[in-house]
Enzyme design. Structure first.
Site, PDB file in Angstrom:
ATOM      1  N   HIS A 193      -5.338  -3.394  -2.345  1.00 40.65           N
ATOM      2  CA  HIS A 193      -4.676  -2.699  -3.976  1.00 40.65           C
ATOM      3  C   HIS A 193      -4.845  -3.115  -4.787  1.00 40.65           C
ATOM      4  CE1 HIS A 193      -4.427   0.546  -0.721  1.00 40.65           C
ATOM      5  NE2 HIS A 193      -3.530  -0.409  -0.072  1.00 40.65           N
ATOM      6  N   SER A 246       1.109  -0.811  -0.092  1.00 41.12           N
ATOM      7  CA  SER A 246       0.158   0.267  -0.040  1.00 41.12           C
ATOM      8  C   SER A 246       0.569   1.547  -0.089  1.00 41.12           C
ATOM      9  CB  SER A 246      -1.087   0.078   1.110  1.00 41.12           C
ATOM     10  OG  SER A 246      -0.280   0.244   2.344  1.00 41.12           O
ATOM     11  N   LYS A 253     -12.114   0.278  -1.719  1.00 37.67           N
ATOM     12  CA  LYS A 253     -10.426   0.967  -2.660  1.00 37.67           C
ATOM     13  C   LYS A 253     -11.037   1.106  -4.449  1.00 37.67           C
ATOM     14  CE  LYS A 253      -8.018  -0.182   1.132  1.00 37.67           C
ATOM     15  NZ  LYS A 253      -8.159   0.699   1.971  1.00 37.67           N
TER      16      LYS A 253
HETATM   17  C1  LIG Z   1      -3.543  -4.195   1.947  1.00 34.49           C
HETATM   18  C2  LIG Z   1      -4.441  -3.216   3.159  1.00 34.49           C
HETATM   19  N1  LIG Z   1      -5.045  -4.216   3.814  1.00 34.49           N
HETATM   20  C3  LIG Z   1      -6.779  -4.028   4.820  1.00 34.49           C
HETATM   21  C4  LIG Z   1      -6.710  -3.049   4.987  1.00 34.49           C
HETATM   22  C5  LIG Z   1      -8.231  -2.175   5.589  1.00 34.49           C
HETATM   23  O1  LIG Z   1      -9.208  -2.481   4.825  1.00 34.49           O
HETATM   24  P1  LIG Z   1     -10.094  -1.143   5.213  1.00 34.49           P
HETATM   25  O2  LIG Z   1      -9.885   0.036   4.334  1.00 34.49           O
HETATM   26  O3  LIG Z   1     -10.996  -2.241   4.423  1.00 34.49           O
HETATM   27  O4  LIG Z   1     -10.414  -1.853   7.005  1.00 34.49           O
HETATM   28  C6  LIG Z   1      -6.015  -1.492   3.904  1.00 34.49           C
HETATM   29  C7  LIG Z   1      -5.812   0.065   4.158  1.00 34.49           C
HETATM   30  O5  LIG Z   1      -7.034   0.687   4.139  1.00 34.49           O
HETATM   31  C8  LIG Z   1      -4.480  -1.810   3.079  1.00 34.49           C
HETATM   32  O6  LIG Z   1      -3.806  -1.247   2.568  1.00 34.49           O
END
Ligand SMILES: Cc1ncc(COP(=O)(O)O)c(C=O)c1O
Length: 390
Positions: A201, A173, A232
């Site tokens: 992502h 990310s 996303k």
């Molecule tokens: C790689 C990754 N996994 C999980 C999440 C968490 O997802 P959520 O925003 O739906 O809680 C994020 C960012 O928000 C992320 O970048």
């Protein structure tokens, strides 16, 4: 006299400010005229009126709230339909909906692991993956980012008793690079480990049909645990875990962040179903995104900007120190351009960066405004003789 809690809170605040880690929120309106290069709305679906209409229609039909947990009375046909669509998209037998990606990762690791489990995580994995293993009390090791040799070494050295799980982000990310899923799957299999990939992502962006960097190319036998998020590229909210029927059943039984929380509001599930329909019907969104990424990289290279080796919509400019990052982000903000200013502890010291993200919703004028802003930051830095960094 201050009580112990007030003292504790005040001291933590002072320390946070002192170390330059104080976090700020910005209140804004999505149509405030800002060029937003900080979000994760890679396909431009979050603002699509058809998603809003689907969400409103779902709420009118089924209610605005989630009402109860899935295991009580909150599980509706719209959730079931969405799970079936997500399983089909990723080429897996089953999928389970969670309210957020953070909870999906926490719940999956907590349900799969215990103190007898050995977990091997990429050093740059998302915080929710690290927190999940911690919550489970698993024995965790972190391998150097993307370093398959290091992973092999750790796997070979660890005792072969009990269950082993290799865990990686699909697209990282903060860096935008893509994990080598084929190699991770091969190494995991050869050391008797399961592989879990969080493709938050990659989903919607990568793969032949937007099925992500794992998706149909790497089936359930190679990647038994696949996580995707819906807030996303798919422009709505929530997340899912896809895998075998037995895995999904196990999570329904044992994942506490699934069991003990209210179901996702049905309108949100309806909006995600619409997003999946548009993902299939409008492949031009992904083509547009690819064009923008290529143009940004070409022009940023011409400007001599410190581009990272990323081919995804996440295009970090690693500027080095935090103050430099804040200077650039502030100058861009003065021009109405929002980018992520990412500093320690989110990234290692000395690797502070502007996290620039591209979206199919960006116009050519948006991109030009960004490039002009970046060129101006660079020029002002040279004029002032400011620290140029890497
Ligand atoms: C790689 C990754 N996994 C999980 C999440 C968490 O997802 P959520 O925003 O739906 O809680 C994020 C960012 O928000 C992320 O970048």
């Amino acid at each position: 006299m201050q009580d112990a809690w007030s003292t504790y809170i005040a001291e933590r605040a002072v320390k946070q400010r002192h170390t330059g880690r104080w976090r700020h929120r910005r209140t804004r309106h999505p149509s405030d005229g800002c060029h937003d290069f900080a979000g994760n709305d890679y396909l431009g679906l979050a603002g699509d009126p058809r998603l809003a209409e689907a969400q409103a229609a779902g709420a009118r039909r089924l209610g605005a709230g989630g009402r109860a947990s899935h295991l009580v009375s909150g599980h509706l046909a719209v959730h079931e339909a969405l799970e079936a669509r997500l399983a089909a998209l990723t080429g897996r037998p089953a999928a389970l909906l969670f309210s957020t990606g953070y909870m999906a990762n926490l719940g999956t690791l907590q349900a799969l692991c215990d103190p007898d489990t050995r977990v091997f995580q990429d050093r740059l994995n998302h915080a929710s993956l690290l927190d999940g293993a911690r919550l489970a009390g698993a024995r965790s090791r972190r391998f150097h980012h993307g370093d398959l040799g290091d992973l092999e070494r750790l796997l070979a050295r660890a005792p072969h008793d009990g269950r082993r799980l290799v865990v990686s982000d699909g697209v990282f990310s903060m860096d935008g690079d893509v994990a080598d899923i084929a190699a991770l799957a091969a190494i995991s299999a050869s050391h008797g480990a399961w592989l879990m990939v969080d493709d938050a992502h990659g989903l919607g962006v990568l793969g032949e049909i937007g099925d992500g960097c794992v998706g149909r190319a790497h089936g359930v036998e190679r990647v038994p645990v696949l996580v995707g998020t819906l807030g996303k590229a798919l422009g709505s909210a929530g997340a899912f875990v896809a895998g075998s029927q037995a895995l999904v059943e196990h999570l329904i039984q044992f994942a506490r962040p699934y069991v003990y929380t209210t179901a996702q509001p049905p309108g949100v599930a309806a909006a995600t179903l619409k997003a999946l329909e548009l993902l299939e019907a409008e492949p031009e969104r992904r083509t547009r995104l690819a064009t923008l990424i290529a143009r940004f990289r070409l022009e940023a290279t011409t400007l001599g900007l410190p581009l990272a080796a990323s081919t995804t919509p996440i295009q970090p400019l690693v500027l080095g120190d935090s103050e430099r990052v804040m200077r650039w982000a502030t100058r861009l903000a003065e021009r109405g351009i929002m980018v992520g200013a990412i500093r320690e502890p989110t990234v290692p010291r000395g690797q502070a960066r502007l996290r620039i993200t591209l979206s199919a919703a960006h116009t050519d004028a948006d991109l030009e405004a960004l490039l002009e802003g970046l060129a101006d930051c660079r020029a002002r830095e040279s004029l002032a003789g400011e620290e140029a960094g890497p």
